[in-house]
Design an enzyme around this catalytic site. Structure first.
Site, PDB file in Angstrom:
ATOM      1  N   ASP A   9       0.848  -1.186   0.000  1.00  0.00           N
ATOM      2  CA  ASP A   9       0.000   0.000   0.000  1.00  0.00           C
ATOM      3  C   ASP A   9       0.888   1.241   0.000  1.00  0.00           C
ATOM      4  O   ASP A   9       1.682   1.439   0.919  1.00  0.00           O
ATOM      5  CB  ASP A   9      -0.888  -0.040   1.256  1.00  0.00           C
ATOM      6  CG  ASP A   9      -1.904   1.081   1.284  1.00  0.00           C
ATOM      7  OD1 ASP A   9      -1.913   1.908   0.354  1.00  0.00           O
ATOM      8  OD2 ASP A   9      -2.685   1.132   2.252  1.00  0.00           O
ATOM      9  N   ASP A 105      -3.311   2.688  -5.727  1.00  0.00           N
ATOM     10  CA  ASP A 105      -2.164   2.692  -4.817  1.00  0.00           C
ATOM     11  C   ASP A 105      -1.980   1.403  -4.024  1.00  0.00           C
ATOM     12  O   ASP A 105      -1.132   1.333  -3.151  1.00  0.00           O
ATOM     13  CB  ASP A 105      -2.246   3.898  -3.870  1.00  0.00           C
ATOM     14  CG  ASP A 105      -3.464   3.855  -2.981  1.00  0.00           C
ATOM     15  OD1 ASP A 105      -4.446   3.175  -3.357  1.00  0.00           O
ATOM     16  OD2 ASP A 105      -3.451   4.490  -1.921  1.00  0.00           O
ATOM     17  N   GLU A 106      -2.778   0.376  -4.315  1.00  0.00           N
ATOM     18  CA  GLU A 106      -2.646  -0.866  -3.552  1.00  0.00           C
ATOM     19  C   GLU A 106      -2.573  -2.073  -4.491  1.00  0.00           C
ATOM     20  O   GLU A 106      -3.241  -2.099  -5.508  1.00  0.00           O
ATOM     21  CB  GLU A 106      -3.862  -1.067  -2.635  1.00  0.00           C
ATOM     22  CG  GLU A 106      -4.042   0.024  -1.608  1.00  0.00           C
ATOM     23  CD  GLU A 106      -5.269  -0.214  -0.731  1.00  0.00           C
ATOM     24  OE1 GLU A 106      -5.715  -1.377  -0.594  1.00  0.00           O
ATOM     25  OE2 GLU A 106      -5.786   0.774  -0.198  1.00  0.00           O
TER      26      GLU A 106
HETATM   27 MG   LIG Z   1      -2.481   4.025   0.220  1.00  0.00          MG
END
Ligand SMILES: [Mg+2]
Length: 411
Positions: A9, A105-106
């Site tokens: 993350d 973003d992950e």
């Molecule tokens: Mg994040």
């Protein structure tokens, strides 16, 4: 053998990218905000310093500044977020092909059969270091045997940290946490569980299976499995096309546009930016969308489908210009203030499912030419090549648009 799953993350992704782009921001209170002029003055993301002052995502810039008077607001740069998301993904791909993106973003990574040696913790740490050294961004990594636990793990220590969850430590690390920390457990389910006397993950893990089945149906036992870290859902590799829904580029021209000739030039310039980005992301588009905002701030938009998916600026521009002529008559309608060309219905460039059209060879040739242009521009700068259409007198950039607005990427 147990599976080995990482959940990576990116920490404060948007705000962190802004700090990489402009290092002067690094030790300031940062909030990424929509434009105030467009009445979109809302906090989209913030860094840890701003967070420590109570700044929250979703509140207005005005509210945020009440809590944090030194707050520096920056406009979002979506194209850079995608660019960095891709760079980080490229680092992950050195470790495994099994990468499932979850938002921009992950990612989950299945590293069960990772070629690199070392313990899971060591591999996670190595990925973390590579991301930091090669992009300036940081990630938190959760290591576990299931996707749900890995995701939980990446939330436990931030920023730039690794958390390993095992069968041995789950009772200390995971069980005391509130059930709402588990993936897929929203406020409604949390309330229902609360009524059954279940508030922690441990209580859910040890709850009576039949009871859960009665209350939640088939989902009940699944939730219990998730709480125990025994969910066996696979990491499903997905392409960026799942993450990126559209690629577009817009600009507010220096002077309002009142002729089709100028509109055409701006549209071709914007389409170049859109196409360059599509090629960089290895994506093709099947739909083109034009949005015209007039000088009274009203707007009109139109879209069309393409017969063949493309990343060619020429095809995108032709479609966008054609759409413009359908919805805008310069002799009757108001002058245009902002023009935006976007593409949607994206697919990966190596998709075998791509439809073959009669014009296939024409478009393939066009795409080849544009890929060559990319490599020349990469070497000598974006302005080193341009369309003849855009050449006469001064360029569109000098005359109508701000150069900053039109760079597909920082060089
Ligand atoms: Mg994040």
């Amino acid at each position: 053998m147990d599976r080995l799953i990482l959940h990576c993350d990116l920490n404060n992704f948007y705000a962190s990218v802004e700090c990489v782009l402009n290092p002067d921001l690094a030790d300031k209170y940062i909030a990424v905000c929509g434009s105030i002029d467009d009445r979109h003055g809302i906090v989209l993301a913030k860094n840890y310093k701003a967070k420590s002052m109570g700044v929250k995502t979703g509140e207005t810039v005005w509210e945020a500044k009440q809590k944090c008077p030194d707050l520096v607001t920056v406009r979002p740069h979506g194209e850079y977020y995608v660019f960095y998301s891709l760079r980080v993904r490229e680092i992950y791909s050195r470790y495994t092909d099994l990468i499932e993106a979850f938002g921009i973003d992950e990612c989950w990574l299945d590293i069960t059969n990772c070629k690199h040696s070392g313990s899971p913790q060591q591999i996670a740490d190595r990925i973390r270091n590579e991301v930091r050294e090669q992009t300036g961004l940081t990630i938190s990594v959760g290591v576990a045997c299931s996707k749900v636990y890995a995701k939980l793990g990446s939330d436990l220590k931030k920023p730039d940290a690794t958390t390993v969850i095992t069968r041995e430590n789950r009772e200390q690390v995971v069980y005391p946490l509130p059930v709402s920390d588990l993936l897929m457990i929203g406020p409604k389910t949390t309330n229902k569980l609360f009524n059954l006397g279940i508030t922690t993950i441990g209580e859910l893990a040890n709850a009576d299976e039949q009871l859960l089945k009665r209350y939640f149906g088939i989902v009940g036992p699944q939730m219990r499995n998730n709480a125990r870290g025994e969910d066996n859902s696979a990491v499903r590799p997905n392409g960026l096309e799942r993450t990126i829904k559209s690629v577009g580029h817009g600009t507010t021209t220096r002077v309002d546009t009142s002729t089709l000739t100028v509109a055409k030039k701006v549209i071709y310039t914007l389409s170049e930016m859109v196409a360059t980005r599509l090629r960089r992301y290895h994506l093709k588009a099947s739909s083109v969308h034009i949005d015209l905002r007039f000088n009274d701030l009203t707007h009109r938009s139109h879209q069309c489908s393409l017969t063949t998916p493309t990343f060619s600026a020429g095809f995108i521009a032709d479609a966008a210009y054609c759409l413009t002529k359908q919805i805008w008559n310069p002799s009757k309608d108001l002058p245009i203030r902002t023009i935006t060309v976007s593409t949607t219905k994206l697919s990966g460039t190596c998709d075998c499912g791509e439809q073959v059209s009669f014009f296939e060879h024409v478009s393939r040739k066009q795409e080849k030419i544009e890929q060559t242009v990319d490599s020349i521009r990469h070497k000598y700068g974006f302005g080193s090549m341009t369309r003849a259409l855009l050449l006469e007198n001064n360029s569109v950039v000098d005359k109508y648009c701000n150069e900053e607005d039109l760079l597909p990427f920082r060089r």
